[in-house]
Design an enzyme around this catalytic site. Structure first.
Site, mmCIF file in Angstrom:
data_model
loop_
_atom_site.group_PDB
_atom_site.id
_atom_site.type_symbol
_atom_site.label_atom_id
_atom_site.label_comp_id
_atom_site.label_asym_id
_atom_site.label_seq_id
_atom_site.Cartn_x
_atom_site.Cartn_y
_atom_site.Cartn_z
ATOM 1 N N HIS A 31 0.822 -1.211 0.000
ATOM 2 C CA HIS A 31 0.000 0.000 0.000
ATOM 3 C C HIS A 31 0.852 1.255 0.000
ATOM 4 O O HIS A 31 0.625 2.187 -0.762
ATOM 5 C CB HIS A 31 -0.877 0.024 1.252
ATOM 6 C CG HIS A 31 -2.250 -0.470 0.987
ATOM 7 N ND1 HIS A 31 -3.125 -0.785 1.986
ATOM 8 C CD2 HIS A 31 -2.899 -0.700 -0.166
ATOM 9 C CE1 HIS A 31 -4.252 -1.192 1.455
ATOM 10 N NE2 HIS A 31 -4.139 -1.163 0.158
ATOM 11 N N TYR A 65 -3.919 3.990 11.956
ATOM 12 C CA TYR A 65 -4.562 3.158 10.930
ATOM 13 C C TYR A 65 -4.068 3.588 9.558
ATOM 14 O O TYR A 65 -3.858 4.778 9.306
ATOM 15 C CB TYR A 65 -6.082 3.297 11.011
ATOM 16 C CG TYR A 65 -6.662 2.783 12.302
ATOM 17 C CD1 TYR A 65 -6.974 1.436 12.446
ATOM 18 C CD2 TYR A 65 -6.884 3.637 13.371
ATOM 19 C CE1 TYR A 65 -7.513 0.954 13.633
ATOM 20 C CE2 TYR A 65 -7.420 3.161 14.563
ATOM 21 C CZ TYR A 65 -7.728 1.825 14.688
ATOM 22 O OH TYR A 65 -8.251 1.355 15.859
ATOM 23 N N GLU A 66 -3.937 2.622 8.649
ATOM 24 C CA GLU A 66 -3.276 2.931 7.378
ATOM 25 C C GLU A 66 -4.053 3.891 6.477
ATOM 26 O O GLU A 66 -3.480 4.513 5.594
ATOM 27 C CB GLU A 66 -2.909 1.666 6.616
ATOM 28 C CG GLU A 66 -4.075 0.830 6.169
ATOM 29 C CD GLU A 66 -3.580 -0.522 5.669
ATOM 30 O OE1 GLU A 66 -3.403 -0.635 4.459
ATOM 31 O OE2 GLU A 66 -3.353 -1.435 6.471
ATOM 32 N N CYS A 67 -5.357 4.022 6.685
ATOM 33 C CA CYS A 67 -6.102 4.973 5.868
ATOM 34 C C CYS A 67 -5.681 6.399 6.196
ATOM 35 O O CYS A 67 -5.895 7.317 5.407
ATOM 36 C CB CYS A 67 -7.595 4.807 6.097
ATOM 37 S SG CYS A 67 -8.089 5.239 7.782
#
Lengths: 352, 255
Positions: A127, B52-54
């Site tokens: 990602h 969190y990756e978002c």
């Protein structure tokens, strides 16, 4: 026409495309059908925005399915339910950082396609790596030297990234080139008619994606006045000059999550990815009923609501407010709290 | 006194929570890691910070999120950033612990989340890295959670998605990786760590009802079993109460 992958890292082409775009503030509102017909061409590379089922442009993705676009190349950072295009020849290959629905499992059409060789995986990413690739495009640099992906099989199964020696420190670094997808579709809370888009919640990679992509469609929950945007530019993550079309599509992220407005339809998602898409035949049946068999997003939601025997949108709004009260975040003052009732006829009319 | 009753997943959530210290920043993955982090926050680590990756950092979640990106993960977050920001901050040193899952983990702590079988002709195609590779490349130390079966704990992963100690001592440094690498593995049979010299997985404790021999039987490689291995302490009544009543009252993850 060249293959999408040949355009993907071509920064000269990307600049030429953008030099040709008008900077003028012009009214770019149009029905979603027209925007998809005009700006998504067969064979285009198309990048996911939001975070899969969080603020993803689902209405637009279903519309792409409805119009039977062919041979798209998906860029998944992460990828969600739109991988079902593959079952209908809608997608021939992809660049993957992640495709799945977390605890709710893997997405069968993607898995099937890769396993039986009908869906090509052109490159593997993390990602962070793929995000940096898009960031490089936005920041105007040829590549980024990063510390992800090193030492793993991702380095061997991604032909676009390179390991190199950092000329400053001598350490190994992973070089990630700037990526320029053909199409980006972004779903936002508010947009003005020129395409300035405002969100609440994480931008994820969306600003990078808007600047990187050749063509940008903005779908929004509501069109707002430009004065509203210009006097309150905070959280405006899409600037108008990169936008080609603006479409008002209330509930455009359904069955995904729209931060502060409605939660994602976990029950539907779980049932769809685990059961209804289990085989190619059952996926086709589902797709024919809900996507090809409906004239637009609203009819699809209505159909699902009838199946469930409940007002799904109302339910998801309540769910969202369990944890995230819209008015608390000032969304109420933007006029997108829980006040709007779900009435199919009205919403469909509003969205042209 | 009656025996405390608990499910295997409840035990895992409690074990995960105990590994988080107060004041640490934790990069949280989906599923049980979410539960463990939230449990730690409510029990002994009120100053723990979740990432969190978002792009969400340090939220005060009111209810258990169903996803690492949904709006419940940024309830009352002081700021909501982007994906490149949170990974960048991890590289800069702001992420102490990374919490991951995956389909396979090998004896050096490398994780596979990409495919089972040959990459070009996979038997099972999995999700791909997501943020896992970045988290394991950049965070201070990594905790892995997963089911303990021989094919899930192979000597060598079919595909290395996420770096552990790669092929042994010194390999992470040679590859140019930043973070400290794998630290703990929590399975449904026990808790594992890594031998400092050989970088190989070693047993730390086995769960109640299990023996070191059973753990070895379900591991696809030779596990280092030191003399001082102990039984994992059972969940306490307080841990279970907070878990059942406050963290996961709807039993979404722990059943």
């Amino acid at each position: 026409m060249s293959h999408a992958n040949e355009r993907l890292f071509d920064h000269q082409l990307a600049r030429e495309v953008k030099l040709r775009k008008s900077r003028a503030e012009k009214d770019k509102r149009m029905p979603l059908k027209d925007a998809v017909a005009e700006f998504v061409q067969d064979g285009d590379s198309i990048v996911e925005t939001g975070f899969a089922y969080v603020r993803g442009p689902m209405a637009a993705f279903w519309e792409i399915g409805r119009q039977r676009k062919k041979d798209l190349v998906g860029i998944f950072t992460p990828g969600g339910m739109n991988t079902a295009w593959h079952e209908f020849g809608g997608m021939e290959g992809c660049h993957v950082a992640y495709v799945g629905v977390e605890m709710r499992g893997l997405i069968s059409p993607f898995r099937r396609g890769v396993q039986n060789g009908t869906l090509k995986v052109y490159s593997e990413w993390s990602h962070g790596g793929l995000a940096l690739s898009l960031l490089a495009a936005e920041k105007g640099v040829n590549y980024v030297a990063c510390k992800s992906m090193l030492g793993t099989d991702i380095m061997k199964t991604n032909p676009y990234i390179k390991e190199a020696e950092d000329p400053f420190t001598g350490e190994p670094v992973c070089l990630v080139p700037a990526m320029y997808p053909d199409v980006a579709i972004i779903h936002v809370h508010h947009a003005d008619k020129f395409g300035n888009g405002r969100i609440w919640g994480p931008a994820v990679n969306d600003t990078s994606i808007c600047i990187a992509a050749h063509k940008v469609i903005v779908t929004c929950e509501r069109i707002v006045d430009t004065l509203d945007i210009r006097t309150n530019p905070y959280q405006v993550i899409v600037p108008h000059y990169c936008v080609d079309a603006v479409c008002e599509v209330p509930y455009g992220a359904y069955p995904g999550d729209m931060p502060g407005m409605y939660y994602f339809d976990r029950r539907l998602q779980e049932r769809v990815v685990r059961v209804e898409w289990k085989t190619a035949e059952s996926t086709r049946e589902w797709y024919e009923k809900y996507i090809l068999g409906t004239k637009d997003h609203f009819e699809m939601i209505q159909l699902i609501a009838e199946d469930e025997g409940m007002n799904v949108i109302d339910y998801l709004k309540k769910l969202e407010q369990l944890a995230c009260d819209a008015s608390f975040y000032g969304l109420g003052t933007w006029g997108i709290g829980g006040e709007r009732e779900w009435k199919y006829e009205e919403v469909a009319k509003r969205a042209i | 006194m009656s025996e405390v009753q608990y499910t295997p997943r409840e035990l895992l959530a409690c074990v995960a929570a105990r590994l988080i210290s107060d004041g640490e920043s934790v990069f949280v993955g989906t599923g049980l890691p979410l539960v463990g982090a939230l449990l730690a926050h409510k029990l002994h680590a009120p100053n723990m910070m979740a990432i969190y990756e978002c792009g969400a950092v340090d939220p005060e979640p009111r209810v258990l999120p169903w996803s690492v990106a949904c709006s419940w993960t940024y309830h009352k977050a002081p700021t909501i950033l982007s994906m490149t920001s949170v990974f960048g901050h991890s590289r800069a040193g702001y992420a102490d612990v990374g919490f991951l899952g995956g389909a396979q983990i090998d004896m050096y702590g490398n994780i596979n989340a990409t495919c089972i079988g040959d990459y070009d002709n996979p038997k099972v195609r999995l999700t791909g890295s997501g943020g896992a590779n970045d988290i394991a490349s950049l965070c201070g130390k990594v905790i892995f959670m997963g089911l303990h079966l021989p094919e899930r704990f192979p000597e060598k992963c079919d595909y290395i998605t996420t770096p552990g100690f790669l092929d042994g001592p010194g390999a992470r440094e040679k590859a140019g990786l930043v973070g400290g690498g794998p630290w703990r593995v929590i399975s449904h049979l026990g808790v594992m760590g890594f031998d400092e010299e050989t970088c190989r997985m070693k047993l730390i404790s086995y769960h109640p009802g299990v023996t070191p021999e059973v753990v070895q039987q379900f591991t696809g490689f030779e596990l280092i079993i030191p003399d001082d291995v102990t039984e994992t302490p059972k969940p306490t009544e307080e841990e279970l109460r907070v878990l059942r009543e406050e963290v996961d009252p709807n039993q979404l993850f722990v059943f």
